[in-house]
Write a protein that holds these residues in place. Structure first.
Motif, PDB file in Angstrom:
ATOM      1  N   SER A 127      42.287 -82.359  12.381  1.00  0.00           N
ATOM      2  CA  SER A 127      43.792 -81.641  12.040  1.00  0.00           C
ATOM      3  C   SER A 127      44.449 -82.284  10.654  1.00  0.00           C
ATOM      4  CB  SER A 127      44.757 -80.956  12.494  1.00  0.00           C
ATOM      5  OG  SER A 127      45.559 -80.424  11.791  1.00  0.00           O
ATOM      6  N   LEU A 128      44.267 -83.469  10.519  1.00  0.00           N
ATOM      7  CA  LEU A 128      44.772 -84.356  10.103  1.00  0.00           C
ATOM      8  C   LEU A 128      43.378 -85.380   9.148  1.00  0.00           C
ATOM      9  CD1 LEU A 128      46.806 -86.452   9.450  1.00  0.00           C
ATOM     10  CD2 LEU A 128      45.872 -88.904  10.439  1.00  0.00           C
ATOM     11  N   ALA A 129      42.376 -85.403   8.784  1.00  0.00           N
ATOM     12  CA  ALA A 129      41.121 -85.138   8.266  1.00  0.00           C
ATOM     13  C   ALA A 129      41.375 -84.010   7.859  1.00  0.00           C
ATOM     14  CB  ALA A 129      40.144 -85.168   8.803  1.00  0.00           C
ATOM     15  N   LEU A 130      41.407 -82.980   8.105  1.00  0.00           N
ATOM     16  CA  LEU A 130      41.268 -81.470   7.105  1.00  0.00           C
ATOM     17  C   LEU A 130      42.732 -81.243   5.629  1.00  0.00           C
ATOM     18  CD1 LEU A 130      40.870 -79.280   6.184  1.00  0.00           C
ATOM     19  CD2 LEU A 130      41.939 -78.113   8.065  1.00  0.00           C
ATOM     20  N   HIS A 131      43.636 -81.874   6.315  1.00  0.00           N
ATOM     21  CA  HIS A 131      45.336 -81.848   5.679  1.00  0.00           C
ATOM     22  C   HIS A 131      45.218 -83.220   4.678  1.00  0.00           C
ATOM     23  CE1 HIS A 131      49.393 -82.135   4.767  1.00  0.00           C
ATOM     24  NE2 HIS A 131      49.402 -83.281   4.761  1.00  0.00           N
ATOM     25  N   ARG A 132      44.326 -84.553   4.900  1.00  0.00           N
ATOM     26  CA  ARG A 132      44.301 -85.218   3.801  1.00  0.00           C
ATOM     27  C   ARG A 132      43.321 -85.324   3.331  1.00  0.00           C
ATOM     28  NH1 ARG A 132      45.085 -90.778   8.084  1.00  0.00           N
ATOM     29  NH2 ARG A 132      47.588 -90.607   7.954  1.00  0.00           N
ATOM     30  N   GLN A 133      42.653 -84.385   2.779  1.00  0.00           N
ATOM     31  CA  GLN A 133      41.306 -84.567   2.172  1.00  0.00           C
ATOM     32  C   GLN A 133      41.233 -83.027   1.164  1.00  0.00           C
ATOM     33  OE1 GLN A 133      37.786 -82.951   4.198  1.00  0.00           O
ATOM     34  NE2 GLN A 133      37.836 -85.334   5.142  1.00  0.00           N
ATOM     35  N   GLY A 134      42.995 -81.980   1.573  1.00  0.00           N
ATOM     36  CA  GLY A 134      43.205 -81.260   0.759  1.00  0.00           C
ATOM     37  C   GLY A 134      42.746 -80.016   1.227  1.00  0.00           C
ATOM     38  N   GLY A 135      42.376 -80.123   1.898  1.00  0.00           N
ATOM     39  CA  GLY A 135      41.713 -78.500   2.192  1.00  0.00           C
ATOM     40  C   GLY A 135      42.313 -77.090   2.224  1.00  0.00           C
ATOM     41  N   HIS A 136      41.403 -76.332   2.790  1.00  0.00           N
ATOM     42  CA  HIS A 136      42.646 -75.011   2.282  1.00  0.00           C
ATOM     43  C   HIS A 136      42.289 -73.766   3.570  1.00  0.00           C
ATOM     44  CE1 HIS A 136      44.569 -76.231  -2.025  1.00  0.00           C
ATOM     45  NE2 HIS A 136      43.413 -76.430  -1.678  1.00  0.00           N
ATOM     46  N   ARG A 137      41.719 -74.438   4.078  1.00  0.00           N
ATOM     47  CA  ARG A 137      41.009 -73.645   5.527  1.00  0.00           C
ATOM     48  C   ARG A 137      41.729 -73.503   6.241  1.00  0.00           C
ATOM     49  NH1 ARG A 137      35.437 -75.380   3.684  1.00  0.00           N
ATOM     50  NH2 ARG A 137      35.557 -76.756   4.879  1.00  0.00           N
ATOM     51  N   ALA A 138      41.432 -73.074   7.315  1.00  0.00           N
ATOM     52  CA  ALA A 138      42.863 -72.985   8.653  1.00  0.00           C
ATOM     53  C   ALA A 138      41.922 -73.307   9.904  1.00  0.00           C
ATOM     54  CB  ALA A 138      43.083 -71.644   8.802  1.00  0.00           C
ATOM     55  N   MET A 139      42.660 -73.857  10.814  1.00  0.00           N
ATOM     56  CA  MET A 139      41.405 -74.373  12.409  1.00  0.00           C
ATOM     57  C   MET A 139      42.126 -73.534  13.805  1.00  0.00           C
ATOM     58  SD  MET A 139      41.847 -78.345  12.222  1.00  0.00           S
ATOM     59  CE  MET A 139      40.050 -78.404  13.049  1.00  0.00           C
ATOM     60  N   VAL A 140      40.930 -72.583  13.706  1.00  0.00           N
ATOM     61  CA  VAL A 140      40.740 -72.261  14.794  1.00  0.00           C
ATOM     62  C   VAL A 140      40.270 -73.412  16.607  1.00  0.00           C
ATOM     63  CG1 VAL A 140      39.535 -70.056  16.018  1.00  0.00           C
ATOM     64  CG2 VAL A 140      40.030 -70.274  13.625  1.00  0.00           C
ATOM     65  N   LEU A 141      41.218 -73.108  17.474  1.00  0.00           N
ATOM     66  CA  LEU A 141      40.985 -73.916  18.558  1.00  0.00           C
ATOM     67  C   LEU A 141      41.347 -73.851  19.562  1.00  0.00           C
ATOM     68  CD1 LEU A 141      42.075 -77.810  16.484  1.00  0.00           C
ATOM     69  CD2 LEU A 141      39.372 -76.901  16.691  1.00  0.00           C
ATOM     70  N   PRO A 142      40.726 -74.512  20.548  1.00  0.00           N
ATOM     71  CA  PRO A 142      41.409 -74.215  22.101  1.00  0.00           C
ATOM     72  C   PRO A 142      43.620 -74.165  22.359  1.00  0.00           C
ATOM     73  CG  PRO A 142      39.585 -74.962  21.962  1.00  0.00           C
ATOM     74  CD  PRO A 142      39.747 -75.090  20.661  1.00  0.00           C
ATOM     75  N   MET A 143      43.379 -73.654  23.007  1.00  0.00           N
ATOM     76  CA  MET A 143      45.067 -73.902  22.540  1.00  0.00           C
ATOM     77  C   MET A 143      44.922 -74.955  22.568  1.00  0.00           C
ATOM     78  SD  MET A 143      47.715 -71.932  22.553  1.00  0.00           S
ATOM     79  CE  MET A 143      46.844 -69.927  22.088  1.00  0.00           C
ATOM     80  N   ASP A 144      45.100 -75.884  24.179  1.00  0.00           N
ATOM     81  CA  ASP A 144      45.774 -77.159  24.067  1.00  0.00           C
ATOM     82  C   ASP A 144      44.996 -77.782  23.106  1.00  0.00           C
ATOM     83  OD1 ASP A 144      46.705 -76.084  26.682  1.00  0.00           O
ATOM     84  OD2 ASP A 144      44.666 -76.980  28.053  1.00  0.00           O
ATOM     85  N   SER A 145      44.345 -78.164  22.460  1.00  0.00           N
ATOM     86  CA  SER A 145      43.880 -78.620  21.123  1.00  0.00           C
ATOM     87  C   SER A 145      44.593 -78.415  20.070  1.00  0.00           C
ATOM     88  CB  SER A 145      42.254 -78.256  20.999  1.00  0.00           C
ATOM     89  OG  SER A 145      41.746 -79.496  22.068  1.00  0.00           O
ATOM     90  N   ALA A 146      44.963 -77.102  19.774  1.00  0.00           N
ATOM     91  CA  ALA A 146      45.449 -76.625  18.432  1.00  0.00           C
ATOM     92  C   ALA A 146      47.317 -76.563  18.851  1.00  0.00           C
ATOM     93  CB  ALA A 146      45.523 -74.843  18.706  1.00  0.00           C
ATOM     94  N   ARG A 147      47.516 -77.240  20.405  1.00  0.00           N
ATOM     95  CA  ARG A 147      49.265 -78.094  20.179  1.00  0.00           C
ATOM     96  C   ARG A 147      48.777 -79.149  19.597  1.00  0.00           C
ATOM     97  NH1 ARG A 147      49.065 -75.077  25.858  1.00  0.00           N
ATOM     98  NH2 ARG A 147      50.201 -72.916  25.989  1.00  0.00           N
ATOM     99  N   GLU A 148      48.248 -79.808  19.280  1.00  0.00           N
ATOM    100  CA  GLU A 148      48.239 -80.847  19.818  1.00  0.00           C
ATOM    101  C   GLU A 148      48.001 -81.175  18.059  1.00  0.00           C
ATOM    102  OE1 GLU A 148      44.445 -83.870  19.979  1.00  0.00           O
ATOM    103  OE2 GLU A 148      45.125 -83.515  21.767  1.00  0.00           O
ATOM    104  N   ALA A 149      47.319 -79.925  17.664  1.00  0.00           N
ATOM    105  CA  ALA A 149      46.185 -80.339  15.825  1.00  0.00           C
ATOM    106  C   ALA A 149      47.877 -79.978  15.142  1.00  0.00           C
ATOM    107  CB  ALA A 149      45.271 -79.387  15.595  1.00  0.00           C
ATOM    108  N   SER A 150      48.538 -78.950  16.124  1.00  0.00           N
ATOM    109  CA  SER A 150      49.392 -78.210  15.066  1.00  0.00           C
ATOM    110  C   SER A 150      50.696 -79.306  14.681  1.00  0.00           C
ATOM    111  CB  SER A 150      50.412 -77.250  15.732  1.00  0.00           C
ATOM    112  OG  SER A 150      50.797 -77.359  17.269  1.00  0.00           O
TER     113      SER A 150
END
Length: 509
Positions: A127-150
């Motif tokens: 999630s941090l890499a996507l944010h720093r690269q300025g990407g516009h896509r959303a991430m779909v992850l397992p629930m536990d991993s999604a809480r971490e990425a959020s």
């Protein structure tokens, strides 16, 4: 359409490079081929994906030649994070999903044979890499991993528990059909919750000198070595050190959590808390500084922006201790292998403890030492001069008399000491933008000015004690911290005298 392209991410050190999962279905002998420098864990995805699709009631193209390419081909891929994008690619290539609806998302997740989504390592790093690269896509992850990425601010993250949840959210809507129940949940960045309490410094009876050393180490970001007989409270003092440090700011908390996420060791409920790592003295150099293939972070990186406590310091392997030299200076570690190179952050505070001799009672007033001079010299020689030179504070922790142990706890609680530490750190950041321990080069001359009397005093001490240039500058930075705790703009001789006393050499027989 017989070709589908799905976006995902791999892990390469602390980086999370983008990976394109290309799935192609063709006529021919039925097969399932996976290419793209995939590790064994990734190749096993063929069986997991096949079983997950069938057990979820979805169609698996048994009569097709399935080819999955993970691009770029020269980037190693590991773990089961590509199970979900491979499964979705098969569904899109076989016409069960609209491939255009997959384009705005990046997918990662391991599948069980029943189709349940299991968490993956490095979700926060992705999630941090996507944010720093300025990407516009959303991430779909397992629930536990999604809480971490959020935890990344403004991240667009969705969490799902089952493969069917993702498929349901991606199905096209018809005009006469009612909107289906949401298959996945969009997670917002959570608000920091109250953190747990650390053990209180007031629990340690006596040891006023060692407590003062802890306060100075916390206020300036200095490393500390405590030397004393067994049972004098060295480990108790180290366990209470993190309670003297302020909470991490958002940027530092993300860096710390991203490294922990690489090993699956990050817990969202410990967000913004300082990490406390205490490896056993049998730890190898790879366990301490990192390594392996692919390279994984070691204890010094897992303690980034936190505390690394090394108890029984001379009992560690010499190669492991010598590997700490450069990270203590630079704040990062570069692991080089034949195939590639990985860099991990390692800005940690070292707190170490040791006995003065093998029996532990050299210089003790309570018991006599049984070790001869040669034995003591060999034991202390396990710590090289260059390593000791990099430890700012070296203090003696003496045995506490029984009458003090029976008395009520004395000294200040951690909260009061932490308040003074916080004020000193604010002073340093407003003056120089970093802690005193991070000052280097011209910054030392600019922010550690002394009057003529103090300069003469420090020069005489350095000449008599035979200090290196590194030792000289480290004592000067400790004196700057002592002055900050006292609220003084100038470094005076009393501040220098205390800094010198806090760098006492190991006692010899």
């Amino acid at each position: 359409m017989s070709l589908a392209v799905i976006c995902s991410r791999a892990l390469a050190g602390l980086q999370a490079p983008e990976v394109t999962v290309e799935v192609h279905l063709a006529n021919g002998l039925p097969s399932f081929t996976l290419v793209g420098l995939a590790d064994t864990e990734v190749k096993e995805a063929r069986e997991r994906v096949r079983a997950a699709l069938l057990n979820s009631g979805l169609e698996f193209p048994h009569n097709k030649r399935i080819t999955v390419n993970l691009a770029p081909a020269d980037l190693p891929k590991e773990s089961g994070r590509f199970d979900l994008p491979i499964a979705l690619g098969i569904l899109a290539a076989s016409g069960q999903l609209d491939a255009d609806r997959l384009a705005p998302y990046e997918f990662a997740g391991e599948l069980s044979l029943a189709g349940d989504l299991r968490p993956v390592r490095g979700a926060l790093a992705m999630s941090l890499a996507l944010h720093r690269q300025g990407g516009h896509r959303a991430m779909v992850l397992p629930m536990d991993s999604a809480r971490e990425a959020s935890l990344v601010q403004h991240a667009d993250v969705y969490g799902a528990r089952h493969l069917l949840d993702v498929v349901q959210a991606l199905l096209p809507l018809t005009e006469d059909a009612a909107p289906p129940e949401p298959g996945w949940v969009r997670l917002e960045t959570p608000e920091p919750e109250p953190v747990g309490q650390h053990p209180d410094l007031r629990d340690v009876k006596g040891q006023s000198g060692a407590k003062r050393a802890l306060e100075i180490a916390a206020a300036g970001g200095h490393s500390l070595l405590m030397v004393g007989p067994p049972g004098t409270g060295k480990s108790m003092l180290a366990q209470r050190f993190a309670g003297l440090l302020p909470l991490l700011d958002t940027e530092a908390a993300l860096e710390s959590a991203a490294v922990l996420s690489l090993t699956g060791g990050f817990a969202p409920e410990r967000w913004r808390q300082r990490v406390y790592r205490a490896p056993h003295h049998t730890a190898s150099s790879v366990a301490l500084v990192g390594g392996g293939s692919p390279p994984r972070p070691g204890e010094i990186s897992l303690a980034h922006h936190g505390v690394l406590f090394l108890d029984e310091l001379p009992e560690f392997a010499r190669t492991a201790l010598e590997a700490l030299r450069e990270p203590l200076e630079t704040g990062h570690i570069t692991i080089s292998r034949a195939a590639r190179q990985s860099e991990f952050p390692a800005r940690f505070q070292l707190i170490a403890a040791m006995n003065p001799c093998p029996c532990g009672y050299l210089g003790s007033r309570l018991r006599a030492c049984r070790c001869g001079p040669d034995t003591v010299a060999r034991y202390q020689a396990r710590l090289s001069g260059p390593l000791l030179d990099r430890i700012d504070l070296q203090v003696e922790v003496t045995a506490v008399p029984p009458e003090e142990l029976m008395a009520a706890p004395d000294g200040e609680p951690s909260a009061r000491v932490a308040e003074r530490v916080g004020q000193a750190l604010v002073r340093q950041r407003s003056r120089q933008g970093c802690s005193n321990a991070q000052l280097a080069g011209p910054a030392i001359d600019a922010y550690c000015e002394m009057n003529r009397e103090g300069s003469s005093f420090l020069q005489n001490a350095a000449s008599r004690l035979g200090w290196s240039a590194r030792s000289f500058h480290r004592v000067l930075k400790v004196a700057r911290t002592v002055a900050d705790l006292a609220g003084s703009e100038a470094i005076s001789p009393p501040h220098i005298a205390e800094a010198i006393q806090l760098r006492r050499a190991l006692q010899s027989a």
